[in-house]
Design a protein around this motif. Sequence first.
Motif, short mmCIF file in Angstrom:
data_model
loop_
_atom_site.label_atom_id
_atom_site.label_comp_id
_atom_site.label_asym_id
_atom_site.label_seq_id
_atom_site.Cartn_x
_atom_site.Cartn_y
_atom_site.Cartn_z
N SER A 98 31.62 30.23 48.00
CA SER A 98 32.34 30.31 46.82
C SER A 98 32.94 31.85 46.89
N VAL A 99 34.09 32.25 46.32
CA VAL A 99 34.53 33.50 46.23
C VAL A 99 35.42 33.52 44.77
N GLY A 100 34.92 34.62 44.13
CA GLY A 100 35.60 35.06 42.67
C GLY A 100 35.98 36.46 42.53
N ALA A 101 36.92 36.49 41.72
CA ALA A 101 37.50 38.01 41.26
C ALA A 101 37.73 38.00 39.99
N SER A 102 37.59 39.18 39.61
CA SER A 102 38.08 39.56 37.97
C SER A 102 38.88 40.69 38.27
N SER A 103 40.03 40.90 37.51
CA SER A 103 40.80 42.10 37.76
C SER A 103 41.93 41.96 36.51
N GLY A 104 42.66 43.03 36.49
CA GLY A 104 43.64 42.91 35.47
C GLY A 104 44.86 43.98 35.81
N TYR A 105 46.11 44.05 35.50
CA TYR A 105 47.01 44.72 35.82
C TYR A 105 47.64 45.29 34.56
N ASP A 106 47.78 46.62 34.17
CA ASP A 106 48.33 47.47 33.02
C ASP A 106 49.99 47.53 33.43
N LEU A 107 50.80 46.63 32.83
CA LEU A 107 52.18 46.67 33.23
C LEU A 107 52.86 47.69 32.58
N LYS A 108 52.28 48.52 31.70
CA LYS A 108 52.97 49.61 31.00
C LYS A 108 52.82 51.09 31.78
N ASP A 109 51.39 51.06 32.15
CA ASP A 109 51.15 52.47 32.77
C ASP A 109 51.09 52.27 34.56
N LYS A 110 51.41 51.06 34.84
CA LYS A 110 51.45 50.61 36.36
C LYS A 110 50.26 50.89 37.05
N GLY A 111 48.98 50.09 36.67
CA GLY A 111 47.92 50.43 37.40
C GLY A 111 46.63 49.01 37.40
N PHE A 112 45.80 49.12 37.99
CA PHE A 112 45.19 47.90 37.98
C PHE A 112 43.89 48.47 37.36
N THR A 113 43.47 47.22 36.33
CA THR A 113 42.32 47.63 35.52
C THR A 113 41.00 47.37 36.29
N TYR A 114 39.83 47.34 35.68
CA TYR A 114 38.52 47.16 36.35
C TYR A 114 38.46 45.91 37.15
N THR A 115 38.23 46.02 38.32
CA THR A 115 38.35 44.97 39.29
C THR A 115 37.02 44.60 40.03
N GLN A 116 36.77 43.44 40.10
CA GLN A 116 35.32 43.10 40.60
C GLN A 116 35.67 41.90 41.54
N LEU A 117 35.16 41.88 42.77
CA LEU A 117 35.18 40.82 44.03
C LEU A 117 33.83 40.23 43.99
N ARG A 118 33.61 38.97 44.04
CA ARG A 118 32.35 38.42 44.20
C ARG A 118 32.47 37.23 45.39
N PHE A 119 31.18 37.30 46.08
CA PHE A 119 31.03 36.39 47.34
C PHE A 119 29.78 35.81 46.97
N GLU A 120 29.72 34.53 47.18
CA GLU A 120 28.28 33.81 47.02
C GLU A 120 28.42 32.78 48.20
N ARG A 121 27.17 32.59 48.76
CA ARG A 121 26.83 31.81 50.02
C ARG A 121 25.60 30.85 49.56
N ASP A 122 25.61 29.80 49.49
CA ASP A 122 24.39 28.80 49.03
C ASP A 122 23.74 28.63 50.65
N LEU A 123 22.68 29.18 50.60
CA LEU A 123 21.70 28.90 52.09
C LEU A 123 20.68 27.75 51.89
N LEU A 124 20.90 26.66 51.00
CA LEU A 124 20.03 25.81 50.77
C LEU A 124 18.81 26.45 50.04
N SER A 125 17.81 26.67 50.41
CA SER A 125 16.78 27.44 49.80
C SER A 125 16.95 28.80 49.44
N TRP A 126 17.77 29.39 50.29
CA TRP A 126 18.25 30.90 49.70
C TRP A 126 19.49 30.98 49.22
#
Length: 918
Positions: A849-877
């Motif tokens: 699974s892959v996830g992301a959280s971000s935002g864009y300020d359309l007035k000041d033309k810039g990205f807000t706090y951005t976080q990218l997430r990756f997760e792998r289910d390895l059965l017991s791990w």
Amino acid sequence: MAIQKPSHTFTKIHLKALHTNNFKILFALSFTVFINTFSFAQDIQKPTDSIKPTVKDSLVINAKDIIKSEAPAEKSQDTTATDSIKPKKETLEHIVKYKATDYTSFNQKKQKLYLYNEAEIDYGDINIKSGSITIDYSTNTVYAKGILDSIGEYSQAPIFTQGANIVEPDSIIFNTKSEKALIYNSKTEQSGGTVIAQITKKENDSVYFIHRGKYTTAEDLEDPEYYILLRKAKVVPGKKIVTGLANLFIYDVPTPIGLPFGFFPQSEKQTSGVIIPSFGEQNDRGYFLQNGGYYFAISDYVDLAVLGDYYTNGSYGLRLENTYAKRYKFRGNVGFRYENLITSERGFPDYGKSTVYNLRWSHSQDSKANPSSRFSASVNLGSSTYYRTSLNQVNSGAFLNNTLASSVSYSKTFEGEPSVNFSVTATHSQNTNTEQINMTLPTFQGNVSRIFPFAPKVGSKKGIIQNINLQYSVRGENRIQTTDSLFFKKEMFDDAKAGFQHTVPLSTNFKVFKHFSLSASTSLNEVWTFKTIDRYYDNVNDEVITETINGFDSFRTYNFSTSLGTTIYGMFNFKKEGENPKIHAIRHVIRPSISYNINPAFDKYYDTYEVVSADGLTTEDVEFTRFEQGLFGTPSKNFSSSMGISIANNFEAKVRDKDSTATEPKKIILLNNLNFSTSYNFAGDSLQWSPVRVSGGTQLFENKLSLNFGATLDPYALDNNNNRIDKFNIDNGGSLFRLTSANLTASYSLSGGKGDQKNDSESGAAIQENLRSGGRDDDLFGVSEDFSRFNEEKGDKEEEEPSEFYNFKIPWSLRLAYAVNYSNSRRQSEISSHSLMFSGDIELSPKWSVGASSGYDLKDKGFTYTQLRFERDLLSWRMNFSWVPFSARSSWNFFIGIKSNILKDLKYEKRRQPDQRL
């Protein structure tokens, strides 16, 4: 004699059965089986007529009479002599119960009992189920093994149960006398893990010795993805596993990760123990150990975790986490965090040192504990800069918080007619940007429920008199306003304000002209205060002096209001007979309301002081009231007579249902609400009309899209200096209304594939951590990065049948939040704020699974706090990777570890923390 001998023999068997002797029991059992078999094997002769004797023959003796007559008489205890020889301990201490489906066979010569197919034996607290069981009475051993089914598969392997311990071996040899056993290829569950051993020696009911055992938490025990090889180990069920040389194997491949000896605590209850820290390196603080400490299992109701962080440049942190609960009573948690942060090295110009702290407390009472009283707490206070400067990644999802809020309250209700209730509350509100703190210590509120003094004892209330009702409420506050620097110091109480407000509302309502509802009310208010002011002009220093006067004072006010409203229903039908259009009808509900309010002038509470002008000749009288610095406002000195107008609208539609089997049209909402409101002040000398306020909202696409909007329309014009003037905008060459402000917010949630049932607001412990810190209940601002803390196993997933085709329905979810604000109060005509936030997750495969959280300020033309997430289910791990690619908090965190709580310290974590900014 042919009759007497069997009877005597039977009698002896009956007496001997009172003694517990293995050999004689088996002898008696076999002999009885033999006699019964022999007897049932004979043909029963048909009865023939015989000459019955008229006189009873003395030689004929009934067998029942023999048994009865030869039963030993009860002997009385000799009080003068007792046998000093203790009786021999019985070989079998418990009754042996056994059964089998196919057959039960006893070999008298070999003294063995054979049970076959679904065999089961019970001996005390020991239960053995197996395909085949052999009991050897000569050696007191039980041998259990599986059987081969019709296709040659080994089935019905033994299941050995003793108390709460369950062992599933291939075969087992058990001694009923010593209770020792040899167990081959066993699988034993121990506190969330499983021990797989080639040979296990059971010493007694509390000690096992194993040879080349495998300890794992994997679900697939036939081919575990990992295990810890225990070459020699001692297992005490429910307490511990002690092993010699042990190392980690991944899919039968040995790894260098191992220990010369090991100790695995095994307990069904929580136990105290060391919490292994994670390690890493921080740019300007050196190497660190983080989130290590000790867990105290104080009792079944209370625990405590003491955690600490240490950096090689001298920075350190301390965390105390406490959880408590009592079923059907209450539950809660307390957390305290303290960090001492050092930047650079002492003597350098960029050297800096600061301390931050945070205190959190959450308490909730079970509704069953006491229905008439309730205590609750939600506390989040501390340094305003704590979440922004904290080095612990557990705070990643809360560093954007601008407000810290707390509330601790107790309420009590006294049942009756009328009912009385009161509450005592302490509140705290802290702005992390301005570092201003507002507190009430405490707030007291009490009220008496609504009373209808003229209502009938039975039946409904009708008319203006019967609907007259009144209430009473009192509110008292001790309000404190301070800053971070004075928090928890005696100076914070210097400017505290205290007061009480009493309110008695009196109201009634009744129908007018059948369709209109008229309500009238008046309210009496009395305010008590303990500090007032006096103000005068100092001619010497040419300044106005304000003095505080301590002492009790009060003022009283009252007002009157009335309102008239109704509801209008409109229906627009589009359906004609014999037709089935897409839109059947539109329903419009209008709720107009008009109100009138009178607020008298209480100028008797106002005084004046003289101010000498700059030329020293003229004076000016300035009004003030001594209640200016009171908690509950000041009495109004201006008479107010105003009328309020409001119109609420609701639009619904009936449309053709896409389901062809549906018999009724589908109801949808076009507009949840569309409201217009304004007011007119009869007592005002200018600008009598208030701006028209418009607000509305709706939900579209099966409630997935939520829209809310608002606007302010001003009927008055502006002069050249952009100030409001007493002239309508339409008379000044403009439109009827002038748009001064507007706003629009929208939120949209989408999901597809198999993720339709996902509830993002309850996505786990990371979201709960956000909420406890005062953050959002979603991941739009990111979530906590403390993967090792939230490493619990997820719920069981349904097994999916593999398909030879690619499954294109990839589970995914997307959350969007849009907000725009427009300002034009002084002809600036600008977008004051304009932003878009989004977060989403994609399950590329059942384990990725892959996830992301971000935002864009359309007035000041810039990205807000951005976080990218990756997760792998390895059965017991479980493997996680979180990455903040840019901004001042640029960082990444990698984690891989075992899901099971018993081995959660078997992990690897690597991270790059953001640079500290003071």
